[in-house]
Design a protein around this motif. Structure first.
Motif, PDB file in Angstrom:
ATOM      1  N   GLY A 174       0.826  -1.200   0.000  1.00 61.25           N
ATOM      2  CA  GLY A 174       0.000   0.000   0.000  1.00 61.25           C
ATOM      3  C   GLY A 174       0.860   1.248   0.000  1.00 61.25           C
ATOM      4  O   GLY A 174       2.036   1.216   0.358  1.00 61.25           O
ATOM      5  N   ASN A 175       0.251   2.343  -0.387  1.00 60.10           N
ATOM      6  CA  ASN A 175       0.921   3.633  -0.428  1.00 60.10           C
ATOM      7  C   ASN A 175      -0.092   4.666   0.054  1.00 60.10           C
ATOM      8  O   ASN A 175      -1.247   4.330   0.343  1.00 60.10           O
ATOM      9  CB  ASN A 175       1.384   3.929  -1.859  1.00 60.10           C
ATOM     10  CG  ASN A 175       2.438   5.025  -1.940  1.00 60.10           C
ATOM     11  OD1 ASN A 175       2.862   5.586  -0.937  1.00 60.10           O
ATOM     12  ND2 ASN A 175       2.875   5.332  -3.154  1.00 60.10           N
ATOM     13  N   VAL A 176       0.318   5.925   0.161  1.00 61.55           N
ATOM     14  CA  VAL A 176      -0.602   6.973   0.597  1.00 61.55           C
ATOM     15  C   VAL A 176      -0.501   8.175  -0.329  1.00 61.55           C
ATOM     16  O   VAL A 176       0.523   8.380  -0.995  1.00 61.55           O
ATOM     17  CB  VAL A 176      -0.313   7.425   2.048  1.00 61.55           C
ATOM     18  CG1 VAL A 176      -0.665   6.334   3.034  1.00 61.55           C
ATOM     19  CG2 VAL A 176       1.139   7.857   2.209  1.00 61.55           C
ATOM     20  N   LYS A 177      -1.558   8.968  -0.348  1.00 60.71           N
ATOM     21  CA  LYS A 177      -1.551  10.248  -1.048  1.00 60.71           C
ATOM     22  C   LYS A 177      -1.200  11.327  -0.029  1.00 60.71           C
ATOM     23  O   LYS A 177      -1.716  11.331   1.085  1.00 60.71           O
ATOM     24  CB  LYS A 177      -2.922  10.525  -1.668  1.00 60.71           C
ATOM     25  CG  LYS A 177      -3.331   9.487  -2.697  1.00 60.71           C
ATOM     26  CD  LYS A 177      -4.772   9.677  -3.125  1.00 60.71           C
ATOM     27  CE  LYS A 177      -5.212   8.577  -4.082  1.00 60.71           C
ATOM     28  NZ  LYS A 177      -6.636   8.665  -4.427  1.00 60.71           N
ATOM     29  N   TRP A 178      -0.342  12.240  -0.433  1.00 62.78           N
ATOM     30  CA  TRP A 178       0.117  13.276   0.489  1.00 62.78           C
ATOM     31  C   TRP A 178      -0.985  14.274   0.784  1.00 62.78           C
ATOM     32  O   TRP A 178      -1.753  14.665  -0.097  1.00 62.78           O
ATOM     33  CB  TRP A 178       1.326  14.001  -0.103  1.00 62.78           C
ATOM     34  CG  TRP A 178       1.969  14.950   0.865  1.00 62.78           C
ATOM     35  CD1 TRP A 178       2.806  14.636   1.893  1.00 62.78           C
ATOM     36  CD2 TRP A 178       1.822  16.375   0.878  1.00 62.78           C
ATOM     37  NE1 TRP A 178       3.203  15.785   2.560  1.00 62.78           N
ATOM     38  CE2 TRP A 178       2.604  16.868   1.961  1.00 62.78           C
ATOM     39  CE3 TRP A 178       1.098  17.285   0.099  1.00 62.78           C
ATOM     40  CZ2 TRP A 178       2.695  18.228   2.272  1.00 62.78           C
ATOM     41  CZ3 TRP A 178       1.186  18.633   0.406  1.00 62.78           C
ATOM     42  CH2 TRP A 178       1.981  19.092   1.475  1.00 62.78           C
ATOM     43  N   ASN A 179      -1.087  14.702   2.044  1.00 60.34           N
ATOM     44  CA  ASN A 179      -2.036  15.733   2.442  1.00 60.34           C
ATOM     45  C   ASN A 179      -1.258  16.792   3.214  1.00 60.34           C
ATOM     46  O   ASN A 179      -0.474  16.464   4.112  1.00 60.34           O
ATOM     47  CB  ASN A 179      -3.145  15.143   3.307  1.00 60.34           C
ATOM     48  CG  ASN A 179      -4.231  16.162   3.604  1.00 60.34           C
ATOM     49  OD1 ASN A 179      -4.037  17.094   4.356  1.00 60.34           O
ATOM     50  ND2 ASN A 179      -5.406  15.967   3.017  1.00 60.34           N
ATOM     51  N   ALA A 180      -1.466  18.050   2.881  1.00 63.21           N
ATOM     52  CA  ALA A 180      -0.702  19.135   3.487  1.00 63.21           C
ATOM     53  C   ALA A 180      -1.011  19.319   4.967  1.00 63.21           C
ATOM     54  O   ALA A 180      -0.174  19.838   5.716  1.00 63.21           O
ATOM     55  CB  ALA A 180      -0.974  20.441   2.740  1.00 63.21           C
ATOM     56  N   VAL A 181      -2.187  18.899   5.396  1.00 65.14           N
ATOM     57  CA  VAL A 181      -2.595  19.118   6.788  1.00 65.14           C
ATOM     58  C   VAL A 181      -2.154  17.959   7.673  1.00 65.14           C
ATOM     59  O   VAL A 181      -1.367  18.116   8.605  1.00 65.14           O
ATOM     60  CB  VAL A 181      -4.116  19.337   6.892  1.00 65.14           C
ATOM     61  CG1 VAL A 181      -4.536  19.513   8.352  1.00 65.14           C
ATOM     62  CG2 VAL A 181      -4.534  20.541   6.067  1.00 65.14           C
ATOM     63  N   THR A 182      -2.678  16.775   7.394  1.00 62.49           N
ATOM     64  CA  THR A 182      -2.324  15.602   8.188  1.00 62.49           C
ATOM     65  C   THR A 182      -2.802  14.352   7.470  1.00 62.49           C
ATOM     66  O   THR A 182      -3.329  14.424   6.368  1.00 62.49           O
ATOM     67  CB  THR A 182      -2.916  15.677   9.608  1.00 62.49           C
ATOM     68  OG1 THR A 182      -2.346  14.639  10.416  1.00 62.49           O
ATOM     69  CG2 THR A 182      -4.441  15.540   9.587  1.00 62.49           C
ATOM     70  N   SER A 183      -2.627  13.212   8.108  1.00 64.16           N
ATOM     71  CA  SER A 183      -3.034  11.948   7.513  1.00 64.16           C
ATOM     72  C   SER A 183      -3.536  11.023   8.598  1.00 64.16           C
ATOM     73  O   SER A 183      -2.973  10.968   9.696  1.00 64.16           O
ATOM     74  CB  SER A 183      -1.843  11.305   6.792  1.00 64.16           C
ATOM     75  OG  SER A 183      -2.143   9.976   6.412  1.00 64.16           O
ATOM     76  N   ALA A 184      -4.615  10.300   8.295  1.00 61.34           N
ATOM     77  CA  ALA A 184      -5.093   9.285   9.229  1.00 61.34           C
ATOM     78  C   ALA A 184      -4.147   8.103   9.271  1.00 61.34           C
ATOM     79  O   ALA A 184      -4.141   7.335  10.235  1.00 61.34           O
ATOM     80  CB  ALA A 184      -6.499   8.828   8.821  1.00 61.34           C
ATOM     81  N   ILE A 185      -3.346   7.948   8.233  1.00 59.67           N
ATOM     82  CA  ILE A 185      -2.364   6.860   8.179  1.00 59.67           C
ATOM     83  C   ILE A 185      -1.059   7.408   8.733  1.00 59.67           C
ATOM     84  O   ILE A 185      -0.205   7.927   8.008  1.00 59.67           O
ATOM     85  CB  ILE A 185      -2.222   6.315   6.754  1.00 59.67           C
ATOM     86  CG1 ILE A 185      -3.589   5.845   6.257  1.00 59.67           C
ATOM     87  CG2 ILE A 185      -1.216   5.170   6.703  1.00 59.67           C
ATOM     88  CD1 ILE A 185      -3.600   5.275   4.881  1.00 59.67           C
ATOM     89  N   SER A 186      -0.947   7.333  10.046  1.00 60.30           N
ATOM     90  CA  SER A 186       0.191   7.930  10.736  1.00 60.30           C
ATOM     91  C   SER A 186       0.696   6.986  11.814  1.00 60.30           C
ATOM     92  O   SER A 186       0.050   5.993  12.156  1.00 60.30           O
ATOM     93  CB  SER A 186      -0.207   9.276  11.348  1.00 60.30           C
ATOM     94  OG  SER A 186      -1.232   9.096  12.322  1.00 60.30           O
ATOM     95  N   LEU A 187       1.860   7.334  12.352  1.00 58.90           N
ATOM     96  CA  LEU A 187       2.513   6.526  13.372  1.00 58.90           C
ATOM     97  C   LEU A 187       2.911   7.430  14.537  1.00 58.90           C
ATOM     98  O   LEU A 187       3.328   8.569  14.328  1.00 58.90           O
ATOM     99  CB  LEU A 187       3.749   5.847  12.792  1.00 58.90           C
ATOM    100  CG  LEU A 187       3.494   4.872  11.634  1.00 58.90           C
ATOM    101  CD1 LEU A 187       4.768   4.629  10.843  1.00 58.90           C
ATOM    102  CD2 LEU A 187       2.934   3.559  12.157  1.00 58.90           C
ATOM    103  N   GLN A 188       2.768   6.926  15.746  1.00 53.80           N
ATOM    104  CA  GLN A 188       3.082   7.726  16.924  1.00 53.80           C
ATOM    105  C   GLN A 188       4.433   7.336  17.515  1.00 53.80           C
ATOM    106  O   GLN A 188       4.813   6.171  17.506  1.00 53.80           O
ATOM    107  CB  GLN A 188       2.012   7.523  17.996  1.00 53.80           C
ATOM    108  CG  GLN A 188       0.622   7.975  17.605  1.00 53.80           C
ATOM    109  CD  GLN A 188      -0.360   7.738  18.728  1.00 53.80           C
ATOM    110  OE1 GLN A 188      -0.224   8.267  19.817  1.00 53.80           O
ATOM    111  NE2 GLN A 188      -1.366   6.912  18.450  1.00 53.80           N
ATOM    112  N   ALA A 189       5.114   8.351  18.019  1.00 54.04           N
ATOM    113  CA  ALA A 189       6.365   8.117  18.754  1.00 54.04           C
ATOM    114  C   ALA A 189       6.523   9.236  19.769  1.00 54.04           C
ATOM    115  O   ALA A 189       6.468  10.417  19.410  1.00 54.04           O
ATOM    116  CB  ALA A 189       7.558   8.076  17.809  1.00 54.04           C
ATOM    117  N   ASN A 190       6.682   8.863  21.024  1.00 54.55           N
ATOM    118  CA  ASN A 190       6.902   9.833  22.104  1.00 54.55           C
ATOM    119  C   ASN A 190       5.874  10.965  22.102  1.00 54.55           C
ATOM    120  O   ASN A 190       6.218  12.145  22.264  1.00 54.55           O
ATOM    121  CB  ASN A 190       8.326  10.406  22.016  1.00 54.55           C
ATOM    122  CG  ASN A 190       9.374   9.355  22.310  1.00 54.55           C
ATOM    123  OD1 ASN A 190       9.202   8.524  23.201  1.00 54.55           O
ATOM    124  ND2 ASN A 190      10.472   9.380  21.557  1.00 54.55           N
TER     125      ASN A 190
END
Length: 358
Positions: free
Chosen positions: A219-235
């Motif tokens: 899979g891949n993602v389309k870039w969004n200037a604001v944010t993305s639901a397909i994200s990863l958390q760290a600290n």
């Protein structure tokens, strides 16, 4: 008075049904003579006193009628707001209809942030800005053509990444909804995309790890200037997954920040995670996979120290110069994200829920 009606039967002007494109002479008969503005791509017909504009690519057939609600200051804009009536299934307040029919909105293109409604063979698209409803665009409805691409098969022993992607997307859909504008997955990478990125990285003697290549095959993602639901958390920070085609440009952004021959304060390097091999701002063999949109990144490590692990995930914090291993592998980070999605809603997830509906 001009009256536009949109119902399940289609589009009517003053009780007569029309379909786009419409001959400009018909609109001149309905609305009167218009000021004509000839642009580089089409002709614009402006009825200032009515608050209407129309567009014709060929100078003969109108494919879009624009209804002005907030007057804008440029040469080809209508000088007055719309003075007629526009009804959407009997509702005369377009914003009331918009807010009461969220589930019926559709995107007319990938980055469409407001959406449109379909009425048989016509659409009504909303141009909404901070000041409110600026205009409505009335045009033909065209069924989207599903893109046909030849995605790459997984290499042997990497087939499990299909399940990783599926479980991740299901968790996101359950949390924010698949129709959320920040939910932006797309098909896996093509051979052309892969060849382009590999060729660009070869020029700087950097090699993509097999795990990353196969991950993007899933899979891949389309870039969004604001944010993305397909994200990863760290600290406590969210990092949007990078589109595969953006990896090289983000790698350049990181490695152009600091000349490798430039001396770095030894105290800064001493604070780097001992599992990392780095004597400058970054190791060129750290491949970015997600961005914090603030100069911070998550990267996959292909050149760890003797105590590190190939493929470990690094958090690079720009201003603080923190360089920390946050996961042993990409899959660990994703399953940690899935657990978060299945738990209490985070501030980032709530933002997407609140602001991502058309």
């Amino acid at each position: 008075m001009i009256r536009f009606d949109f119902t399940s039967n289609g589009f009517e002007i003053n009780g007569v049904k029309y379909s786009f494109p419409i001959a400009k002479e018909e609109l001149f008969n309905l609305f009167g003579e218009a000021e004509t503005f000839v642009g580089p791509h089409n002709e614009v017909y402006i009825w200032h006193t009515l608050g209407l504009r129309a567009f014709a690519k060929d100078g003969a057939l109108v494919d879009t009628i624009e209804v002005t609600y907030i007057v804008e200051d440029y040469s080809s804009a209508a000088k007055h707001p719309f003075v007629g009536q526009l009804c959407l299934n009997g509702e005369t307040d377009p914003m009331l209809y918009y807010n009461n029919h969220k589930k019926e909105r559709i995107k007319l293109w990938d980055s469409d942030d407001t959406g449109a409604f379909v009425f048989e063979d016509a659409t009504v698209w909303y141009n909404i800005r901070e000041e409110g409803l600026t205009s409505l665009s009335l045009q033909a409805f065209e069924e989207p053509i599903e893109e046909q691409v030849d995605v790459l098969p997984f290499d042997e022993n990497f087939e499990y990444l299909e399940v990783v992607w599926k479980e991740w997307k299901v968790a996101i859909e359950n949390k924010v909804g698949a129709d959320n504008k920040y939910y932006n997955p797309t098909h896996g990478i093509t051979q052309e995309q892969l060849d382009t990125v590999i060729e660009q990285l070869e020029e700087v003697e950097v090699t993509l790890p097999a795990i990353l290549v196969n991950f993007y095959k899933g899979g891949n993602v389309k870039w969004n200037a604001v944010t993305s639901a397909i994200s990863l958390q760290a600290n406590g920070w969210n990092y949007d997954l990078l589109p595969f085609e953006n990896i090289v440009s983000e790698w350049e952004n990181i490695n152009d920040l600091f000349d490798e021959d430039e001396e770095v304060d030894e105290e800064l390097i001493a604070n780097f995670d001992s599992r990392l091999k780095c004597t400058s701002y970054a190791n060129p063999n750290w491949i970015p996979i997600a961005e914090g949109k603030n100069g911070d990144y998550l990267l996959i490590d292909t050149d760890p120290s003797d105590t590190g692990t190939y493929g470990q995930i690094i958090e690079l914090q720009n201003e603080s110069w923190e360089r920390t291993v946050v996961a042993f592998c990409l899959e660990e980070l994703i399953y940690r994200e899935i657990a978060s999605l299945e738990g209490e809603t985070t501030e980032h997830q709530q933002f997407i829920i609140d602001n991502g509906t058309f």
